[in-house]
Design a protein around this motif. Structure first.
Motif, PDB file in Angstrom:
ATOM      1  N   ALA A  96      25.077   7.649 -37.599  1.00  0.00           N
ATOM      2  CA  ALA A  96      23.969   6.893 -38.186  1.00  0.00           C
ATOM      3  C   ALA A  96      23.129   7.773 -39.104  1.00  0.00           C
ATOM      4  O   ALA A  96      22.712   7.341 -40.190  1.00  0.00           O
ATOM      5  N   ILE A  97      22.881   9.006 -38.691  1.00  0.00           N
ATOM      6  CA  ILE A  97      22.078   9.917 -39.513  1.00  0.00           C
ATOM      7  C   ILE A  97      22.775  10.198 -40.840  1.00  0.00           C
ATOM      8  O   ILE A  97      22.154  10.196 -41.910  1.00  0.00           O
ATOM      9  N   ARG A  98      24.058  10.453 -40.821  1.00  0.00           N
ATOM     10  CA  ARG A  98      24.797  10.750 -42.053  1.00  0.00           C
ATOM     11  C   ARG A  98      24.814   9.554 -42.997  1.00  0.00           C
ATOM     12  O   ARG A  98      24.619   9.698 -44.213  1.00  0.00           O
ATOM     13  N   HIS A  99      25.066   8.370 -42.453  1.00  0.00           N
ATOM     14  CA  HIS A  99      25.032   7.169 -43.293  1.00  0.00           C
ATOM     15  C   HIS A  99      23.635   6.965 -43.879  1.00  0.00           C
ATOM     16  O   HIS A  99      23.497   6.621 -45.063  1.00  0.00           O
ATOM     17  N   ALA A 100      22.615   7.153 -43.060  1.00  0.00           N
ATOM     18  CA  ALA A 100      21.241   6.946 -43.534  1.00  0.00           C
ATOM     19  C   ALA A 100      20.888   7.916 -44.650  1.00  0.00           C
ATOM     20  O   ALA A 100      20.281   7.531 -45.666  1.00  0.00           O
ATOM     21  N   LYS A 101      21.251   9.197 -44.505  1.00  0.00           N
ATOM     22  CA  LYS A 101      20.941  10.168 -45.556  1.00  0.00           C
ATOM     23  C   LYS A 101      21.629   9.787 -46.858  1.00  0.00           C
ATOM     24  O   LYS A 101      21.019   9.838 -47.932  1.00  0.00           O
ATOM     25  N   HIS A 102      22.893   9.401 -46.771  1.00  0.00           N
ATOM     26  CA  HIS A 102      23.623   9.030 -47.982  1.00  0.00           C
ATOM     27  C   HIS A 102      22.967   7.842 -48.679  1.00  0.00           C
ATOM     28  O   HIS A 102      22.783   7.844 -49.908  1.00  0.00           O
ATOM     29  N   LEU A 103      22.596   6.826 -47.913  1.00  0.00           N
ATOM     30  CA  LEU A 103      21.989   5.633 -48.500  1.00  0.00           C
ATOM     31  C   LEU A 103      20.625   5.935 -49.106  1.00  0.00           C
ATOM     32  O   LEU A 103      20.309   5.488 -50.215  1.00  0.00           O
ATOM     33  N   LEU A 104      19.806   6.701 -48.402  1.00  0.00           N
ATOM     34  CA  LEU A 104      18.468   7.018 -48.910  1.00  0.00           C
ATOM     35  C   LEU A 104      18.546   7.912 -50.146  1.00  0.00           C
ATOM     36  O   LEU A 104      17.732   7.761 -51.073  1.00  0.00           O
ATOM     37  N   ASP A 105      19.503   8.827 -50.185  1.00  0.00           N
ATOM     38  CA  ASP A 105      19.648   9.685 -51.352  1.00  0.00           C
ATOM     39  C   ASP A 105      20.106   8.906 -52.580  1.00  0.00           C
ATOM     40  O   ASP A 105      19.780   9.267 -53.712  1.00  0.00           O
ATOM     41  N   SER A 106      20.872   7.857 -52.366  1.00  0.00           N
ATOM     42  CA  SER A 106      21.380   7.083 -53.503  1.00  0.00           C
ATOM     43  C   SER A 106      20.363   6.066 -54.011  1.00  0.00           C
ATOM     44  O   SER A 106      20.492   5.572 -55.141  1.00  0.00           O
ATOM     45  N   ALA A 107      19.359   5.756 -53.201  1.00  0.00           N
ATOM     46  CA  ALA A 107      18.354   4.761 -53.605  1.00  0.00           C
ATOM     47  C   ALA A 107      17.661   5.186 -54.892  1.00  0.00           C
ATOM     48  O   ALA A 107      17.216   6.325 -55.037  1.00  0.00           O
ATOM     49  N   GLY A 108      17.589   4.260 -55.840  1.00  0.00           N
ATOM     50  CA  GLY A 108      16.976   4.560 -57.125  1.00  0.00           C
ATOM     51  C   GLY A 108      17.929   5.168 -58.126  1.00  0.00           C
ATOM     52  O   GLY A 108      17.605   5.267 -59.311  1.00  0.00           O
ATOM     53  N   HIS A 109      19.106   5.606 -57.666  1.00  0.00           N
ATOM     54  CA  HIS A 109      20.101   6.192 -58.555  1.00  0.00           C
ATOM     55  C   HIS A 109      21.291   5.256 -58.773  1.00  0.00           C
ATOM     56  O   HIS A 109      22.164   5.550 -59.587  1.00  0.00           O
ATOM     57  N   VAL A 110      21.308   4.173 -58.014  1.00  0.00           N
ATOM     58  CA  VAL A 110      22.340   3.145 -58.197  1.00  0.00           C
ATOM     59  C   VAL A 110      21.636   1.801 -58.295  1.00  0.00           C
ATOM     60  O   VAL A 110      20.448   1.667 -57.965  1.00  0.00           O
ATOM     61  N   SER A 111      22.337   0.790 -58.757  1.00  0.00           N
ATOM     62  CA  SER A 111      21.746  -0.547 -58.856  1.00  0.00           C
ATOM     63  C   SER A 111      21.479  -1.107 -57.463  1.00  0.00           C
ATOM     64  O   SER A 111      22.079  -0.660 -56.469  1.00  0.00           O
ATOM     65  N   LEU A 112      20.583  -2.081 -57.388  1.00  0.00           N
ATOM     66  CA  LEU A 112      20.324  -2.732 -56.104  1.00  0.00           C
ATOM     67  C   LEU A 112      21.598  -3.374 -55.559  1.00  0.00           C
ATOM     68  O   LEU A 112      21.851  -3.341 -54.349  1.00  0.00           O
ATOM     69  N   GLU A 113      22.400  -3.944 -56.445  1.00  0.00           N
ATOM     70  CA  GLU A 113      23.651  -4.554 -56.004  1.00  0.00           C
ATOM     71  C   GLU A 113      24.543  -3.529 -55.322  1.00  0.00           C
ATOM     72  O   GLU A 113      25.085  -3.775 -54.233  1.00  0.00           O
ATOM     73  N   THR A 114      24.663  -2.347 -55.935  1.00  0.00           N
ATOM     74  CA  THR A 114      25.482  -1.290 -55.346  1.00  0.00           C
ATOM     75  C   THR A 114      24.869  -0.781 -54.054  1.00  0.00           C
ATOM     76  O   THR A 114      25.575  -0.540 -53.061  1.00  0.00           O
ATOM     77  N   GLY A 115      23.542  -0.604 -54.036  1.00  0.00           N
ATOM     78  CA  GLY A 115      22.861  -0.122 -52.842  1.00  0.00           C
ATOM     79  C   GLY A 115      22.961  -1.095 -51.684  1.00  0.00           C
ATOM     80  O   GLY A 115      23.202  -0.691 -50.533  1.00  0.00           O
ATOM     81  N   PHE A 116      22.767  -2.378 -51.962  1.00  0.00           N
ATOM     82  CA  PHE A 116      22.875  -3.388 -50.901  1.00  0.00           C
ATOM     83  C   PHE A 116      24.296  -3.445 -50.345  1.00  0.00           C
ATOM     84  O   PHE A 116      24.504  -3.573 -49.136  1.00  0.00           O
ATOM     85  N   ALA A 117      25.283  -3.337 -51.236  1.00  0.00           N
ATOM     86  CA  ALA A 117      26.676  -3.358 -50.779  1.00  0.00           C
ATOM     87  C   ALA A 117      26.980  -2.135 -49.920  1.00  0.00           C
ATOM     88  O   ALA A 117      27.693  -2.233 -48.908  1.00  0.00           O
ATOM     89  N   ALA A 118      26.420  -0.978 -50.310  1.00  0.00           N
ATOM     90  CA  ALA A 118      26.643   0.241 -49.527  1.00  0.00           C
ATOM     91  C   ALA A 118      26.030   0.111 -48.142  1.00  0.00           C
ATOM     92  O   ALA A 118      26.592   0.615 -47.152  1.00  0.00           O
ATOM     93  N   GLU A 119      24.852  -0.515 -48.047  1.00  0.00           N
ATOM     94  CA  GLU A 119      24.249  -0.771 -46.733  1.00  0.00           C
ATOM     95  C   GLU A 119      25.209  -1.543 -45.835  1.00  0.00           C
ATOM     96  O   GLU A 119      25.384  -1.214 -44.653  1.00  0.00           O
ATOM     97  N   GLN A 120      25.799  -2.598 -46.396  1.00  0.00           N
ATOM     98  CA  GLN A 120      26.692  -3.427 -45.592  1.00  0.00           C
ATOM     99  C   GLN A 120      27.970  -2.676 -45.212  1.00  0.00           C
ATOM    100  O   GLN A 120      28.495  -2.845 -44.109  1.00  0.00           O
ATOM    101  N   ASP A 121      28.459  -1.843 -46.127  1.00  0.00           N
ATOM    102  CA  ASP A 121      29.619  -1.016 -45.783  1.00  0.00           C
ATOM    103  C   ASP A 121      29.302  -0.091 -44.609  1.00  0.00           C
ATOM    104  O   ASP A 121      30.106   0.071 -43.684  1.00  0.00           O
ATOM    105  N   SER A 122      28.104   0.503 -44.642  1.00  0.00           N
ATOM    106  CA  SER A 122      27.713   1.420 -43.574  1.00  0.00           C
ATOM    107  C   SER A 122      27.534   0.693 -42.252  1.00  0.00           C
ATOM    108  O   SER A 122      27.981   1.177 -41.201  1.00  0.00           O
ATOM    109  N   ILE A 123      26.868  -0.448 -42.281  1.00  0.00           N
ATOM    110  CA  ILE A 123      26.603  -1.141 -41.017  1.00  0.00           C
ATOM    111  C   ILE A 123      27.904  -1.636 -40.390  1.00  0.00           C
ATOM    112  O   ILE A 123      28.086  -1.594 -39.166  1.00  0.00           O
ATOM    113  N   ARG A 124      28.856  -2.036 -41.235  1.00  0.00           N
ATOM    114  CA  ARG A 124      30.156  -2.458 -40.693  1.00  0.00           C
ATOM    115  C   ARG A 124      30.895  -1.273 -40.076  1.00  0.00           C
ATOM    116  O   ARG A 124      31.571  -1.420 -39.052  1.00  0.00           O
ATOM    117  N   ALA A 125      30.762  -0.104 -40.700  1.00  0.00           N
ATOM    118  CA  ALA A 125      31.424   1.083 -40.158  1.00  0.00           C
ATOM    119  C   ALA A 125      30.798   1.532 -38.844  1.00  0.00           C
ATOM    120  O   ALA A 125      31.482   2.077 -37.972  1.00  0.00           O
TER     121      ALA A 125
END
Length: 290
Positions: A226-255
């Protein structure tokens, strides 16, 4: 406690020490007689240490601090003398590692960016001074705990230079573009208290090292997945589109849902016991992943 990087090895040249205990790597800049000033050997030691931590699946959090009277005084004064005499050849100071560290190519950039590049949280404990390149190394951490009387500065302009260890790219995101310009154009020194107010630091602590150790231990006790997924998502925030960020959230939660460590977190909570998590697989560079 085990040594991850041997202080006696030639490749780190006594510049950096690192031990691992209970999932926490403690990295110490170990050039106290020079206020941990940066030179080619220190750049190399920081990069080598960071990459070894990245490849060690036992490590779940990192504490980064300086020995002696301060965190890091910046570039070694001898380097400035070399610039005046013409002996300074930045491209020959250190060979780049066998693989790039994210977008960082220059040795100084790699020494700072390697900490942001780690998939685990890095906490910098800053006391005394964090000046110039020393501040930029601290900016590579995810969290910065500072002593109230610490002194921090984007000091390069005093030497007729610019912050070239990722600082020009990170400062605007942390403190805003106008404040980043004011600090860079003037080289003024701020205390730990002002650093927090500006966004250069996370919070003030009377004993930043003790506080960093406590925080790292708390993080290391959580699910490393969970910590590794969270760091990756928070680091990408603002550097990718919301569409990409939201999709990445769902990929992480499914994993995560139904994984062994997530199941252990749920069972431990219901049983009111401390969880026992499994370390993740060793890191592999992106180009090797399938």
């Amino acid at each position: 406690m085990t040594d991850l990087v041997e202080e006696s090895t030639n490749d780190v040249d006594h510049r950096v020490a690192c031990t691992v205990e209970d999932g926490v790597a403690e990295v110490r800049l170990a050039r106290a007689d020079k206020l941990n000033a940066l030179d080619p050997a220190m750049f190399s030691a920081l990069v080598t240490t960071g990459l070894r931590i990245r490849d060690d699946p036992r490590v779940r959090a990192v504490v980064l601090h300086g020995a002696g009277r301060g965190f890091c005084a910046g570039l070694d004064v001898d380097s400035f003398r070399d610039m005046v005499t013409g002996d300074h050849e930045p491209d020959r100071q250190q060979a780049a590692p066998a693989e790039p560290i994210g977008p960082a190519r220059a040795p100084g950039q790699q020494a700072a960016h390697v900490w942001a590049h780690l998939p685990i949280p890095v906490i910098a404990a800053v006391h005394g001074v964090a000046l110039g390149g020393g501040l930029q190394v601290a900016l590579g951490a995810d969290i910065r705990l500072v002593a109230p009387d610490a002194h921090l500065s984007v000091m390069e302009v005093r030497w007729g230079l610019i912050p070239d260890m990722t600082g020009t790219q990170l400062l605007p995101e942390l403190v805003g573009r106008d404040v980043a310009k004011e600090l860079t154009f003037t080289g003024r020194v701020v205390t730990g208290q002002e650093a927090v107010a500006l966004g250069l630091a996370t919070r003030v602590e009377a004993d930043p090292l003790a506080a960093a150790r406590t925080l790292a231990a708390e993080i290391a006790a959580k699910s490393p997945d969970a910590i590794r997924h969270a760091k990756h998502l928070l680091d990408s925030a603002g550097h990718v589109s919301l569409e990409t960020g939201f999709a990445a959230e769902q990929d992480s939660i499914r994993a995560l849902i139904g994984s062994s460590n997530q199941t252990e977190a749920v069972e431990a909570n219901f049983a009111r016991r401390a969880p026992s998590f499994t370390d993740p697989s060793p890191y592999r560079p992106a180009q090797e992943r399938r």
